[in-house]
Write a protein that holds these residues in place. Sequence first.
Motif, PDB file in Angstrom:
ATOM      1  N   GLY A   1      43.797  35.904  41.599  1.00  0.00           N
ATOM      2  CA  GLY A   1      44.087  35.908  43.032  1.00  0.00           C
ATOM      3  C   GLY A   1      43.789  34.541  43.631  1.00  0.00           C
ATOM      4  N   ILE A   2      44.607  34.126  44.580  1.00  0.00           N
ATOM      5  CA  ILE A   2      44.431  32.777  45.141  1.00  0.00           C
ATOM      6  C   ILE A   2      43.146  32.644  45.950  1.00  0.00           C
ATOM      7  CG2 ILE A   2      46.905  32.271  45.152  1.00  0.00           C
ATOM      8  CD1 ILE A   2      46.922  32.806  48.155  1.00  0.00           C
TER       9      ILE A   2
ATOM     10  N   ARG B   1      40.089  37.310  36.530  1.00  0.00           N
ATOM     11  CA  ARG B   1      41.395  37.901  36.272  1.00  0.00           C
ATOM     12  C   ARG B   1      41.411  39.372  36.672  1.00  0.00           C
ATOM     13  NH1 ARG B   1      44.868  34.656  34.584  1.00  0.00           N
ATOM     14  NH2 ARG B   1      46.344  36.210  33.848  1.00  0.00           N
ATOM     15  N   PHE B   2      42.570  39.803  37.084  1.00  0.00           N
ATOM     16  CA  PHE B   2      42.797  41.183  37.484  1.00  0.00           C
ATOM     17  C   PHE B   2      44.003  41.719  36.723  1.00  0.00           C
ATOM     18  CE2 PHE B   2      40.890  39.012  41.068  1.00  0.00           C
ATOM     19  CZ  PHE B   2      39.888  39.889  41.459  1.00  0.00           C
ATOM     20  N   GLY B   3      44.102  43.019  36.640  1.00  0.00           N
ATOM     21  CA  GLY B   3      45.282  43.658  36.070  1.00  0.00           C
ATOM     22  C   GLY B   3      45.977  44.444  37.158  1.00  0.00           C
ATOM     23  N   GLY B   4      47.292  44.518  37.081  1.00  0.00           N
ATOM     24  CA  GLY B   4      48.020  45.290  38.078  1.00  0.00           C
ATOM     25  C   GLY B   4      49.507  45.090  37.974  1.00  0.00           C
TER      26      GLY B   4
END
Length: 146
Positions: A76-77, A84-87
């Motif tokens: 995400g900025i 890190r993210f998942g989606g």
Amino acid sequence: SSSNVMFNVRNDGLMNLGLRTNSPYNFTTSNSANAYLNSSGNIQRSTSSRRYKTEITDMPYGLSDVMNLRPVTFEGINDAEGQRFGGFIAEEVHDAGLTEFVDYNTEDEPDALAYGNMVALLAKAVQEQQAMIETLEAEVAILKGA
């Protein structure tokens, strides 16, 4: 008096939204868990009870719709570098025709996803797969018995 509180923030960060008719507590939604802040800045209490729903029908989506989604990982900025993210990408979910799971901004552009609601979509896909598995298991049993 405390019965008329519409919004109060204490110095320790606790927020009280009040229980009056037009308070966020009574202005409910079926979006994310517990609370939802929409693109107009309104806070709503998220609910799942039948008493807050009308026109309840079986979900028309299933495995084929899930197969059209592209799971991604991303940074995400506004988040810490390297976090890190998942989606999914809201625009891609919109383009797949799954608009019930997309939150739109005031310009009617895809802005966010109601991930909690997507659990129902995934459950429907698992149910369809289970039916396929059971059919295949029955066919294998017949073939083995022959």
